[in-house]
Scaffold this motif. Sequence first.
Motif, short mmCIF file in Angstrom:
data_model
loop_
_atom_site.label_atom_id
_atom_site.label_comp_id
_atom_site.label_asym_id
_atom_site.label_seq_id
_atom_site.Cartn_x
_atom_site.Cartn_y
_atom_site.Cartn_z
N ARG A 263 0.84 -1.21 0.00
CA ARG A 263 0.00 0.00 0.00
C ARG A 263 0.87 1.26 0.00
O ARG A 263 0.58 2.23 -0.69
N MET A 264 1.93 1.24 0.81
CA MET A 264 2.82 2.39 0.87
C MET A 264 3.38 2.70 -0.53
O MET A 264 3.36 3.85 -0.98
N CYS A 265 3.87 1.67 -1.20
CA CYS A 265 4.50 1.87 -2.50
C CYS A 265 3.48 2.25 -3.57
O CYS A 265 3.76 3.05 -4.45
N LEU A 266 2.31 1.68 -3.49
CA LEU A 266 1.30 1.92 -4.52
C LEU A 266 0.59 3.24 -4.34
O LEU A 266 -0.09 3.72 -5.24
N THR A 267 0.71 3.84 -3.16
CA THR A 267 -0.10 5.00 -2.82
C THR A 267 0.71 6.29 -2.68
O THR A 267 0.29 7.34 -3.16
N LEU A 268 1.87 6.24 -2.01
CA LEU A 268 2.54 7.48 -1.63
C LEU A 268 3.40 8.12 -2.73
O LEU A 268 3.38 9.35 -2.87
N PRO A 269 4.16 7.37 -3.53
CA PRO A 269 5.03 8.02 -4.52
C PRO A 269 4.26 8.68 -5.67
O PRO A 269 3.08 8.38 -5.88
N ASP A 270 4.94 9.58 -6.39
CA ASP A 270 4.32 10.26 -7.52
C ASP A 270 4.21 9.36 -8.74
O ASP A 270 3.32 9.50 -9.55
N THR A 271 5.21 8.48 -8.87
CA THR A 271 5.28 7.63 -10.06
C THR A 271 5.25 6.17 -9.65
O THR A 271 6.00 5.77 -8.75
N LEU A 272 4.40 5.41 -10.32
CA LEU A 272 4.32 3.97 -10.07
C LEU A 272 4.61 3.23 -11.36
O LEU A 272 4.02 3.51 -12.41
N ILE A 273 5.57 2.30 -11.29
CA ILE A 273 5.91 1.46 -12.44
C ILE A 273 5.60 0.02 -12.07
O ILE A 273 6.13 -0.49 -11.08
N THR A 274 4.74 -0.62 -12.84
CA THR A 274 4.36 -2.01 -12.56
C THR A 274 4.88 -2.89 -13.69
O THR A 274 4.59 -2.64 -14.86
N VAL A 275 5.65 -3.90 -13.31
CA VAL A 275 6.17 -4.86 -14.29
C VAL A 275 5.37 -6.15 -14.14
O VAL A 275 5.29 -6.71 -13.06
N GLY B 179 -11.99 9.09 2.26
CA GLY B 179 -10.79 9.83 1.88
C GLY B 179 -9.89 9.06 0.95
O GLY B 179 -10.14 7.91 0.61
N ARG B 180 -8.80 9.72 0.55
CA ARG B 180 -7.83 9.05 -0.32
C ARG B 180 -7.09 7.98 0.47
O ARG B 180 -7.12 7.96 1.71
N ARG B 181 -6.42 7.11 -0.28
CA ARG B 181 -5.87 5.89 0.33
C ARG B 181 -4.85 6.17 1.44
O ARG B 181 -4.77 5.44 2.42
N ALA B 182 -4.06 7.23 1.27
CA ALA B 182 -3.00 7.49 2.25
C ALA B 182 -3.56 7.74 3.66
O ALA B 182 -2.91 7.44 4.65
N LEU B 183 -4.79 8.27 3.73
CA LEU B 183 -5.35 8.64 5.04
C LEU B 183 -5.55 7.41 5.93
O LEU B 183 -5.37 7.48 7.14
N SER B 184 -5.93 6.31 5.34
CA SER B 184 -6.19 5.11 6.15
C SER B 184 -4.96 4.21 6.20
O SER B 184 -5.03 3.08 6.68
N LEU B 185 -3.84 4.71 5.71
CA LEU B 185 -2.62 3.90 5.64
C LEU B 185 -1.53 4.37 6.60
O LEU B 185 -0.93 3.58 7.32
N VAL B 186 -1.25 5.66 6.58
CA VAL B 186 -0.07 6.15 7.31
C VAL B 186 -0.30 6.20 8.82
O VAL B 186 0.55 5.74 9.59
N PRO B 187 -1.42 6.75 9.31
CA PRO B 187 -1.62 6.77 10.77
C PRO B 187 -1.66 5.34 11.33
O PRO B 187 -2.11 4.41 10.65
N ASP B 188 -1.21 5.16 12.55
CA ASP B 188 -1.00 3.83 13.09
C ASP B 188 -2.28 3.18 13.61
O ASP B 188 -2.29 2.02 13.99
#
Lengths: 569, 252
Positions: A263-275, B179-188
């Motif tokens: 989720r972190m990788c798929l959500t937070l960065p600006d660019t996502l590259i999927t192979v 909300g967007r996905r980050a909201l339910s992800l980052v907080p613990d």
Amino acid sequence: MTAASGPAGASPATFLGLPAVVPPTAPRGVGMLRGDEPFPVAARRALGDAQLRRNLGKATGTIRGRRARVVAELDDWDQLRAAGAAIKDDVLAHLGDYLVQLEEQVTARGGVVHWARDANEANRIVVDLVRAAGATEVVKVKSMATQEIGLNEALADAGVAAWETDLAELIVQLGHDRPSHIVVPAIHRNRAEIRDIFAREMGASGGVPAPPGLTDEPRALAEAARRHLRQRFLSARVAISGANFAVAETGTLAVVESEGNGRMCLTLPDTLITVMGLEKIVPTWRDLEVFLQLLPRSATGERMNPYTSMWTGVAPGDGPRAFHLVLLDNGRTATLADPAGRAALRCIRCAACLNVCPVYERTGGHAYGSVYPGPIGAVLSPQLAGVADNPSLPYASTLCGACLDACPVAIDIPSMLVHLRAKVVDAGRGAGHPPKPERAVMAAAAWTMAKPDRWARALRAARLGRLLGRRRGAIGRLPPPLAAWTASRDLPLPPAETFRDRWSRQRSGPDGPDAPDSLNAPDPLDGPNASNPLDDPDAPGARDLQDARIGQDAPGGRDAPDEPDERTP
Amino acid sequence: MSRTDPSPSDDARAEVLARVRAALADRPAAPPASRDYRTAGDGSPSLAADAPREALLELLAGRLVDYHALVRRVPTGPAAPAGPTNDASDGNDGNDGNDDGDIAAAVADALTQRGARRLVRPPGLPAGWLAAARGIEAVDDEPPLTAAELDVLDGVLTGCALAIAETGTIVLDGGPGQGRRALSLVPDYHLVVVRADQVVAGVPDALARLRAAGRATRPLTWISGPSATSDIELHRVEGVHGPRTLEVVLVE
């Protein structure tokens, strides 16, 4: 071997059915589909590692039990399995259409689709995309496809640091190690080893070091991984992932995971590259209802994995602003071209076949040399990279059939192994290799068996072999080249009286030729049906049967040194 | 964006598709998959298709607890509207409110027990849900919070699109109150409100409902328990990168 009655019978048609132009296999010199040494050599070393065998035995035992419990919860498991196989066969039969449809949908929703003929091309595409984004480091979601193509090495060559974020991949990366399992790449490590790797390498890698006094409690180790990667996630600009499924109908991609690193990788960065391998497609949205039930229960033995992310192109205001999908061939079309082997492309990478495999459980994944180990690796790696480059893998199996029973998309791995063994033999024949001793022996056997009197004389001569095993009741050691056989197996003593001799003796006896009704009894040498003997690989009795079948090469009862003693952890 | 880069990728595309055609020269038959497993509306292995709603909620609660989520069950107040008031088809735009008082009390209890003080408030969260919470600072995602800002908050309160009883799964689709996905992800700490009419029996029901509501192409997050890993000796351990505590307010 009775199992040879499987696909081998279909091979003439197979060869006639080959297309005029066979698509190329995955290129050499890049990625991880080929081992540096043959399976038997690597396996022998692995078997000598008692720690490895304990780790593997414990972990695979745990996962087998969990999988059995959650699979038993679903009374429609067999129907789901059949549907999974049929859906994937449909994908393969119409792969071109679905690829084009997927491309249209992803593009229409703001993604960019790239096509990669092989590992080198895929690596080049990804490196260019990372550079275009101005990044010098990327975070990665665990992905078999990027392991297969050696993407991390290609990125390193281009000056880009790739941080693996899955806990097991992190253990492997920090330990300068190789993955040994499809779902749990660090399955060969126990908690104490993981603690040592974290304590030693976390700081050295340039990340947040492990806390002082780190224990080997799994909870503490998970906490250390969280602290180590937290800042990386929050500041990463480019992420690279694989995909579990891609829905052609909607352009939706799905990643199935547990920790939240996905989720972190798929959500937070600006660019996502999927192979993504070409075969990861499912045709319709609805088809996910089959695979989202089959995969988690087969892979980690959970009713549902903690997190599944699905995304379609780019969603304004939510997640990456640029999405690139790299469609990877790298030997998949070559695999598709073999009608008797293409079903390996149904694979959804759950690793259930690894966890039930008596060979994998003892050797671990590294012995297979490829990023795809275990039964599925033994059929996938030789097809993706060509049998000439992986000639020993189709033999890395007892053909016991446990893998077929466990496979959620019903890939007939045992039959495919036999088919690939035939291809290995044919490849050796065609390439002008010097004849192997095995072929000389086979030729001699054919000559001997061609005439009854030759055969009778040979059998009588074989009685001399009894001299070799007088003391132990079995033949334990023969001179070369026969030593290759007896190095790991005992040979049963030839009988004192051959069947033929007994037959002629009894015919001339008081009851005459009508007597031996026992002739019509089944020949015990035919053995159990080798194609699929185990109804439930997790049942204790079935395990014994597997073990018995492994051990059956050693009927003389010598303690086989390669057998681990613990059966159930 | 469209495929603007010209030659190499186009060449690769043409060649890969040509390889696929060549590989399938034998034109393999692929009969349609038979859907004789339980499909949408068939209930689930643990639940008959006509099982009462209480049984559905009971199963969901049990499965959530099994994966170590915390569950608070809020009985329906006497004035609560009978039957489903809104489907997933209009997203989760909260509730008109008769049971908001009960939800607010459960939310307040949960936050107090957790010791959470600063909470992310997704756009569209029903105002009533936080009405009873004392000493809580609700932080709006307006303008969007950075990941670092989210990381120092104590938790997040969301609604959901639907929940799956058989697997103990909660599905977020980014609708109002989520909300967007980050909201339910980052907080613990993730506190989520699930209404009875949002609970379906099995995975096929969930996909069918998302599809019918036009949510299939939204960013979706399926959550089954707190963040976990099985990577150390195949033992499941809760708490890695995602929220380490998942708490569910189940409104009956």
